[in-house]
Motif scaffolding. Structure first.
Motif, mmCIF file in Angstrom:
data_model
loop_
_atom_site.group_PDB
_atom_site.id
_atom_site.type_symbol
_atom_site.label_atom_id
_atom_site.label_comp_id
_atom_site.label_asym_id
_atom_site.label_seq_id
_atom_site.Cartn_x
_atom_site.Cartn_y
_atom_site.Cartn_z
ATOM 1 N N LYS A 47 0.830 -1.206 0.000
ATOM 2 C CA LYS A 47 0.000 0.000 0.000
ATOM 3 C C LYS A 47 0.872 1.267 0.000
ATOM 4 O O LYS A 47 0.570 2.243 -0.694
ATOM 5 C CB LYS A 47 -0.934 0.011 1.211
ATOM 6 N N LEU A 48 1.959 1.231 0.771
ATOM 7 C CA LEU A 48 2.862 2.393 0.812
ATOM 8 C C LEU A 48 3.480 2.652 -0.559
ATOM 9 O O LEU A 48 3.620 3.799 -0.990
ATOM 10 C CB LEU A 48 3.972 2.169 1.846
ATOM 11 N N VAL A 49 3.831 1.564 -1.233
ATOM 12 C CA VAL A 49 4.445 1.695 -2.560
ATOM 13 C C VAL A 49 3.439 2.261 -3.559
ATOM 14 O O VAL A 49 3.772 3.142 -4.362
ATOM 15 C CB VAL A 49 4.974 0.329 -3.050
ATOM 16 N N CYS A 50 2.211 1.765 -3.501
ATOM 17 C CA CYS A 50 1.162 2.267 -4.410
ATOM 18 C C CYS A 50 0.894 3.753 -4.158
ATOM 19 O O CYS A 50 0.737 4.535 -5.111
ATOM 20 C CB CYS A 50 -0.125 1.469 -4.214
ATOM 21 N N ASP A 51 0.842 4.126 -2.895
ATOM 22 C CA ASP A 51 0.633 5.546 -2.554
ATOM 23 C C ASP A 51 1.768 6.408 -3.093
ATOM 24 O O ASP A 51 1.540 7.510 -3.605
ATOM 25 C CB ASP A 51 0.539 5.722 -1.029
ATOM 26 N N MET A 52 2.983 5.884 -2.972
ATOM 27 C CA MET A 52 4.148 6.625 -3.464
ATOM 28 C C MET A 52 4.057 6.821 -4.978
ATOM 29 O O MET A 52 4.285 7.913 -5.500
ATOM 30 C CB MET A 52 5.429 5.864 -3.109
ATOM 31 N N GLN A 53 3.708 5.763 -5.698
ATOM 32 C CA GLN A 53 3.598 5.850 -7.158
ATOM 33 C C GLN A 53 2.529 6.856 -7.570
ATOM 34 O O GLN A 53 2.740 7.674 -8.476
ATOM 35 C CB GLN A 53 3.291 4.474 -7.745
ATOM 36 N N THR A 54 1.400 6.837 -6.857
ATOM 37 C CA THR A 54 0.307 7.780 -7.145
ATOM 38 C C THR A 54 0.761 9.220 -6.920
ATOM 39 O O THR A 54 0.483 10.111 -7.738
ATOM 40 C CB THR A 54 -0.913 7.475 -6.256
ATOM 41 N N ASN A 55 1.462 9.443 -5.824
ATOM 42 C CA ASN A 55 1.932 10.794 -5.503
ATOM 43 C C ASN A 55 2.924 11.314 -6.533
ATOM 44 O O ASN A 55 2.890 12.486 -6.904
ATOM 45 C CB ASN A 55 2.579 10.808 -4.108
ATOM 46 N N ILE A 56 3.805 10.439 -6.998
ATOM 47 C CA ILE A 56 4.794 10.862 -8.007
ATOM 48 C C ILE A 56 4.073 11.240 -9.302
ATOM 49 O O ILE A 56 4.414 12.239 -9.950
ATOM 50 C CB ILE A 56 5.835 9.748 -8.262
ATOM 51 N N LYS A 57 3.064 10.452 -9.672
ATOM 52 C CA LYS A 57 2.312 10.761 -10.902
ATOM 53 C C LYS A 57 1.599 12.111 -10.793
ATOM 54 O O LYS A 57 1.477 12.836 -11.783
ATOM 55 C CB LYS A 57 1.293 9.651 -11.184
ATOM 56 N N LYS A 58 1.139 12.427 -9.562
ATOM 57 C CA LYS A 58 0.486 13.728 -9.370
ATOM 58 C C LYS A 58 1.483 14.869 -9.515
ATOM 59 O O LYS A 58 1.187 15.912 -10.095
ATOM 60 C CB LYS A 58 -0.152 13.787 -7.971
ATOM 61 N N ILE A 59 2.661 14.663 -8.949
ATOM 62 C CA ILE A 59 3.705 15.696 -9.019
ATOM 63 C C ILE A 59 4.193 15.858 -10.459
ATOM 64 O O ILE A 59 4.402 16.970 -10.941
ATOM 65 C CB ILE A 59 4.892 15.333 -8.101
ATOM 66 N N VAL A 60 4.367 14.726 -11.127
ATOM 67 C CA VAL A 60 4.938 14.738 -12.475
ATOM 68 C C VAL A 60 3.834 14.529 -13.504
ATOM 69 O O VAL A 60 3.601 13.425 -13.973
ATOM 70 C CB VAL A 60 6.012 13.631 -12.626
#
Length: 482
Positions: A47-60
């Motif tokens: 779940k932490l990894v998925c959240d991280m990936q989602t956040n990066i996509k939002k930033i980038v």
């Protein structure tokens, strides 16, 4: 996947993205998928990894970025930021103060290295001027008091325990009261662990905590426990007021991601990591330098702190002057070898330098590396002042080399090998010529400068590595035991 491999995998994913001609959605997706795979294999909670990936996509959001933006830099900064966020509890832990008695209680499962960590924690603070003491309230594990007694005696730290008393609460209370009367300002209580989470363990922890009223409860976690890390950390947090985490066995042999999930579970910061069995293999945990080192970007501030520990203040300006002049003699190499041996485990020291990772300096090879450095120093002991102070390698003719070999009791080929390593290091040293070093040994400005270059993305990192020279060249000197 060991921690060094995790960092290597993420670094490679970023490098592959950086090498792409065009940064588009496909390239970004491949990069993030590779990073996600590496983190999951390292046992970071899914779940932490998925959240991280989602956040990066939002930033980038590549579509929203204007043509003038450096997409590579933005992606790399986003990865760095999210990894830091994953490890950052958002609040500091309780910090003991000298002269004022503080009680620190250690909790964790049996086998996590809790008792050894108690001693390391006490030893670290003792070196910093505290007056620590150890209390063994572990009556469950046979030999627990003997282990703590042995560790404490070796580190010259006062301790308390009992072979007769079976009530851990009474031992803890008696020990704390005794050391408060003796004006100890850091009283460390080691509690029982179990092979698994069970009601008896949590009830005992609660009772000891209520009786001793600790200022800080530290949860000690073995870095190899895998995906169970999150749930285990959460269970301890729900039973006692965990305020900090120490992760043990981060020595390159275990997966590290699972234990790092403990930060998210406890909302408490990691304050130290154990990197080996020895007393000094214990590092203060700082999020940004840790992530920086994880990604092979180095930790200049940590490296310079190490230099400050072993280089007297009055010699620091001289060392920095030599660095900026770029003139490298055999005497300077000898002096730096002396400092490296004082700094502690070589792999730990060199992991702080940009581009160095545990893959280049395998754990377990420190003794070979140190033996090699000592052999080189023995050879240099057989040199004249003229030879040591010359920066011209041509001075070392055949007759001089044979004389040095005889004097050191080594073979001619070994002296030749040492001189080759000197030439290699001299080449790297020359790359530092002209670097602006702050005066009076204040390295904060240099650290900021280096960190800025690191955050400039892989391009900035490559420039820094060009400036520093080849990591493999420099590590070649320490990498084998010939």
């Amino acid at each position: 996947m060991v921690l060094a491999q995790l960092g290597g995998s993420i670094s490679r994913a970023l490098q592959q993205m950086s090498n792409a001609t065009v940064i588009d959605e496909k390239v970004l997706k491949e990069c993030l998928n590779e990073i996600t795979r590496a983190l999951v294999q390292a046992d970071v909670q899914f779940k932490l990894v998925c959240d991280m990936q989602t956040n990066i996509k939002k930033i980038v959001n590549l579509e929203d970025l204007a043509a003038g933006h450096d997409k590579r830099k933005i992606i790399q900064q986003a990865v760095f930021k999210e990894l830091c966020k994953m490890l950052d509890a958002g609040k500091p832990s309780f910090t003991p103060k000298k002269g004022k008695p503080s009680v620190v209680m250690f909790v964790g499962l049996q086998g996590s290295g809790k008792t050894t960590t108690c001693t390391k924690y006490a030893y670290y603070h003792q070196k910093k001027g505290w007056k620590p003491a150890l209390v063994c309230a572990d009556t469950f594990r046979a030999g627990a008091f003997d282990q703590l007694k042995q560790n404490a005696t070796k580190a010259k730290i006062p301790f308390y325990g009992s072979y007769m008393e079976s009530d851990p609460v009474k031992i803890a209370v008696d020990g704390v009261e005794r050391f408060k009367k003796e004006n100890c300002d850091l009283i460390i209580v080691d509690t029982s662990g179990r092979h698994k989470q069970e009601a008896a363990l949590f009830e005992e922890m609660r009772q000891v905590s209520e009786a001793t009223k600790p200022d800080l409860v530290i949860f000690v976690m073995d870095s190899s426990i895998g995906q169970a890390a999150f749930d285990q950390a959460q269970a301890f947090k729900q039973s006692v007021a965990v305020g900090a985490v120490i992760v043990t066995k981060m020595d390159g042999h275990a997966k590290g991601g699972g234990a790092l999930s403990a930060v998210a579970a406890t909302k408490s910061p990691v304050i130290f990591i154990g990197t080996g069995e020895h007393m000094d293999e214990f590092e203060v945990f700082d999020v940004k330098p840790f992530v920086s080192r994880l990604l092979g970007m180095g930790d200049w501030s940590g490296f310079m702190d190490k230099i400050h520990e072993v280089v007297p203040m009055d010699q620091q300006p001289e060392l920095l002057q030599k660095l900026s002049e770029g003139n490298f003699t055999l005497r300077i190499m000898y002096e730096q070898f002396q400092k490296i041996l004082k700094m502690g485990p070589i792999s730990q020291v060199f992991s702080m330098l940009p581009g160095f990772s545990a893959e280049l300096m395998p754990k377990g090879r420190e003794k070979e590396s140190q033996a090699k450095i000592k052999r080189y120093m023995t050879m240099m002991d057989s040199m004249t002042n003229e030879e040591l102070d010359s920066s011209n390698p041509k001075i070392m003719n055949e007759s001089r080399i044979m004389r040095i070999a005889r004097g050191a009791g080594r073979q001619v080929r070994e002296v030749m090998e040492m001189l080759e390593e000197y030439k290699r290091l001299a080449k790297i040293w020359s790359k530092m010529k002209g670097l602006k070093f702050p005066k009076k040994g204040d390295m904060s400005a240099l650290s900021r400068n280096m960190n800025a270059q690191q955050m400039g993305g892989m391009g900035g990192l490559q420039n820094l590595m060009k400036q520093m020279g080849s990591a493999k060249d420099m590590m070649g000197m320490f990498g084998d035991g010939n």
